[in-house]
Scaffold this motif. Structure first.
Motif, short mmCIF file in Angstrom:
data_model
loop_
_atom_site.label_atom_id
_atom_site.label_comp_id
_atom_site.label_asym_id
_atom_site.label_seq_id
_atom_site.Cartn_x
_atom_site.Cartn_y
_atom_site.Cartn_z
N ALA A 1 0.83 -1.21 0.00
CA ALA A 1 0.00 0.00 0.00
C ALA A 1 0.86 1.26 0.00
O ALA A 1 0.57 2.23 -0.70
CB ALA A 1 -0.94 -0.01 1.21
N ILE A 2 1.93 1.25 0.79
CA ILE A 2 2.83 2.41 0.82
C ILE A 2 3.52 2.58 -0.54
O ILE A 2 3.76 3.71 -0.99
CB ILE A 2 3.86 2.24 1.94
CG1 ILE A 2 3.16 2.20 3.30
CG2 ILE A 2 4.89 3.37 1.92
CD1 ILE A 2 4.08 1.90 4.46
N MET A 3 3.80 1.48 -1.21
CA MET A 3 4.50 1.56 -2.49
C MET A 3 3.60 2.08 -3.61
O MET A 3 4.08 2.79 -4.50
CB MET A 3 5.06 0.19 -2.86
CG MET A 3 6.10 -0.34 -1.89
SD MET A 3 6.80 -1.92 -2.38
CE MET A 3 7.69 -1.44 -3.84
N ILE A 4 2.32 1.75 -3.59
CA ILE A 4 1.43 2.20 -4.67
C ILE A 4 0.74 3.51 -4.35
O ILE A 4 0.12 4.11 -5.23
CB ILE A 4 0.37 1.13 -4.99
CG1 ILE A 4 -0.61 0.94 -3.83
CG2 ILE A 4 1.03 -0.19 -5.34
CD1 ILE A 4 -1.73 -0.03 -4.13
N LEU A 5 0.84 3.97 -3.11
CA LEU A 5 0.18 5.22 -2.74
C LEU A 5 0.64 6.41 -3.59
O LEU A 5 -0.20 7.23 -4.00
CB LEU A 5 0.41 5.50 -1.25
CG LEU A 5 -0.40 6.61 -0.60
CD1 LEU A 5 -0.69 6.27 0.86
CD2 LEU A 5 0.32 7.96 -0.67
N PRO A 6 1.94 6.59 -3.88
CA PRO A 6 2.34 7.73 -4.71
C PRO A 6 1.72 7.71 -6.10
O PRO A 6 1.38 8.76 -6.66
CB PRO A 6 3.86 7.62 -4.78
CG PRO A 6 4.24 6.77 -3.64
CD PRO A 6 3.10 5.83 -3.42
N ILE A 7 1.56 6.52 -6.69
CA ILE A 7 0.98 6.43 -8.03
C ILE A 7 -0.46 6.90 -8.01
O ILE A 7 -0.88 7.74 -8.82
CB ILE A 7 1.07 4.98 -8.53
CG1 ILE A 7 2.53 4.53 -8.62
CG2 ILE A 7 0.40 4.83 -9.89
CD1 ILE A 7 2.70 3.07 -8.97
N ILE A 8 -1.25 6.38 -7.07
CA ILE A 8 -2.66 6.73 -7.00
C ILE A 8 -2.83 8.20 -6.63
O ILE A 8 -3.66 8.92 -7.21
CB ILE A 8 -3.38 5.83 -5.99
CG1 ILE A 8 -3.20 4.36 -6.37
CG2 ILE A 8 -4.86 6.18 -5.92
CD1 ILE A 8 -3.79 3.39 -5.38
N ALA A 9 -2.02 8.69 -5.69
CA ALA A 9 -2.15 10.08 -5.26
C ALA A 9 -1.77 11.05 -6.37
O ALA A 9 -2.44 12.07 -6.57
CB ALA A 9 -1.28 10.32 -4.02
N ALA A 10 -0.69 10.77 -7.09
CA ALA A 10 -0.23 11.69 -8.14
C ALA A 10 -1.24 11.78 -9.27
O ALA A 10 -1.59 12.89 -9.73
CB ALA A 10 1.13 11.23 -8.68
N ILE A 11 -1.75 10.64 -9.73
CA ILE A 11 -2.73 10.67 -10.82
C ILE A 11 -4.03 11.31 -10.37
O ILE A 11 -4.62 12.12 -11.09
CB ILE A 11 -2.96 9.25 -11.36
CG1 ILE A 11 -1.66 8.69 -11.94
CG2 ILE A 11 -4.05 9.24 -12.41
CD1 ILE A 11 -1.77 7.25 -12.43
N SER A 12 -4.49 10.97 -9.17
CA SER A 12 -5.73 11.56 -8.66
C SER A 12 -5.59 13.07 -8.50
O SER A 12 -6.53 13.83 -8.80
CB SER A 12 -6.09 10.92 -7.32
OG SER A 12 -6.29 9.52 -7.46
N ARG A 13 -4.44 13.52 -8.04
CA ARG A 13 -4.23 14.97 -7.89
C ARG A 13 -4.34 15.68 -9.22
O ARG A 13 -5.00 16.73 -9.33
CB ARG A 13 -2.85 15.20 -7.27
CG ARG A 13 -2.49 16.68 -7.08
CD ARG A 13 -1.04 16.78 -6.65
NE ARG A 13 -0.14 16.34 -7.72
CZ ARG A 13 1.01 15.71 -7.51
NH1 ARG A 13 1.40 15.41 -6.29
NH2 ARG A 13 1.77 15.38 -8.54
N PHE B 1 -16.35 14.39 -11.47
CA PHE B 1 -15.50 14.57 -12.65
C PHE B 1 -14.28 13.67 -12.60
O PHE B 1 -13.85 13.12 -13.63
CB PHE B 1 -15.07 16.03 -12.76
CG PHE B 1 -14.15 16.30 -13.92
CD1 PHE B 1 -14.66 16.53 -15.19
CD2 PHE B 1 -12.78 16.31 -13.74
CE1 PHE B 1 -13.81 16.77 -16.26
CE2 PHE B 1 -11.92 16.54 -14.81
CZ PHE B 1 -12.45 16.78 -16.07
N GLY B 2 -13.69 13.52 -11.42
CA GLY B 2 -12.44 12.76 -11.31
C GLY B 2 -12.62 11.28 -11.07
O GLY B 2 -11.62 10.56 -11.01
N ARG B 3 -13.86 10.79 -10.97
CA ARG B 3 -14.07 9.38 -10.67
C ARG B 3 -13.39 8.43 -11.66
O ARG B 3 -12.72 7.48 -11.25
CB ARG B 3 -15.57 9.08 -10.58
CG ARG B 3 -15.86 7.64 -10.11
CD ARG B 3 -17.35 7.39 -10.02
NE ARG B 3 -17.96 8.24 -9.01
CZ ARG B 3 -18.86 9.19 -9.28
NH1 ARG B 3 -19.21 9.42 -10.54
NH2 ARG B 3 -19.39 9.92 -8.32
#
Length: 326
Positions: free
Chosen positions: A185-197, A229-231
């Motif tokens: 979870a810690i490893m994939i968190l940056p990917i999900i957070a960056a794209i979602s942002r 919009f971001g879903r």
């Protein structure tokens, strides 16, 4: 002879300029098409290699490759992917459940709540998590996280043991599916957070201002304008993170106890994955064992390919997001 197109200064564009633009467009189209063809060729070459190397081992397999729980290709010649595939999917799904809400919260804070002088450095800090080598996460998990989870795991087992995921008897804590899921979870968190942002920042300002003009609070504006919009982008980011978690090798190889059974008890030492098994067994594998590991890699290749195709399909369903990300 001139064309009907006019320059910014009002003068006509000559036929020579139009031809030069046409030649440039053709060259760009050729290069971009060639890049796509090369990428497809590389993927096809990987698939052909995996299939060709896996077929001899699959022919010599004395068990059912898809249902057998035993993994002994080096000794008895019996091996199956069932336990490894189950562990891969369960650990990745657990990581996704943990990381996605946190990543969405971080992305919303950076894009709509944090002051600009804080949002920039915080965004860089989150992105830096993706640059940390996986072996560092694995060592951190073994040395710090595994001992730390001993007491919480026992508490969950005592108070929520009626729930299948938290049930179990005997050894509770240690190298478990929960520890591996948290590290993933810690490893994939940056990917999900960056794209979602980035998706949240693409929300049309008119939609946000309209919601605020109608008297909505900031959270109501986010709930009515930003999240709908971001879903599609958030779902796609989560699926890309899922593909990343499925393919992780070193971190889970250091944490998982390398068992070959199917168990949903995440607090007991029952965990393994396809990638971790390849990392642990490739060095000592016989020719048949090496082919068996390659066959399991083929299964992982297909699973991750399907996950990424599903993510692309979800992105393309929202045309305005697809155009903004182009």
């Amino acid at each position: 002879m001139t064309t009907n197109v006019r320059t910014r200064g009002g003068g006509p564009v000559t036929h020579r300029s139009a031809s030069r633009g046409t030649r440039g467009e053709g060259a760009f189209r050729f290069l971009s098409t060639g890049a796509g063809v090369v990428l497809l060729a590389i993927m096809a070459a990987i698939a052909v290699f995996l299939i060709s190397e896996a077929i001899p081992a699959l022919r010599d397999n004395k068990g059912n490759f898809f249902t057998e729980l035993t993994w002994q290709p080096n000794s008895t010649g019996v091996f199956g992917i069932a336990a490894l595939a189950f562990g891969t999917v369960l650990s990745s799904a657990l990581a996704l459940i943990i990381a996605t809400p946190i990543a969405i919260g971080v992305a919303l804070f950076i894009s709509h709540y944090a002051p600009r002088r804080v949002a920039g450095p915080l965004g860089y800090l989150v992105d830096l998590l993706a640059a940390v080598p996986s072996v560092v996460y694995g060592l951190w998990g073994v040395a710090f996280l595994v001992p730390l989870l001993k007491t919480p795991s026992q508490w969950l087992n005592e108070h929520l043991g009626w729930f299948p995921f938290f049930s179990g008897e005997g050894a509770i804590g240690g190298k478990t599916m929960l520890a591996g899921g948290i590290v993933l979870a810690i490893m994939i968190l940056p990917i999900i957070a960056a794209i979602s942002r980035e998706v949240f920042l693409q929300t049309p300002k008119m939609n946000e201002e309209a919601a605020l003009a109608l008297g909505a609070t900031r959270w109501e504006m986010i709930r009515m304008a930003v999240l709908p919009f971001g879903r599609p982008g958030v779902i796609s980011a989560a699926m890309l993170g899922l593909g990343r978690a499925m393919g992780e090798t070193i971190a889970v190889a250091l944490i998982f106890p390398a068992t070959f059974d199917i168990s949903i008890q995440i607090l007991t030492p029952h965990a393994n994955s396809i990638a971790a098994n390849i990392a642990n067994g490739f060095g000592e594998a016989t020719p048949i064992g090496r082919g068996a590991l390659i066959a399991s890699g083929l299964v992982l290749f297909v699973i991750t390919l399907l996950v990424n195709m599903a993510a692309r399909f979800i992105i393309n369903r929202r045309k305005e997001y697809a155009r903004s990300g182009a």
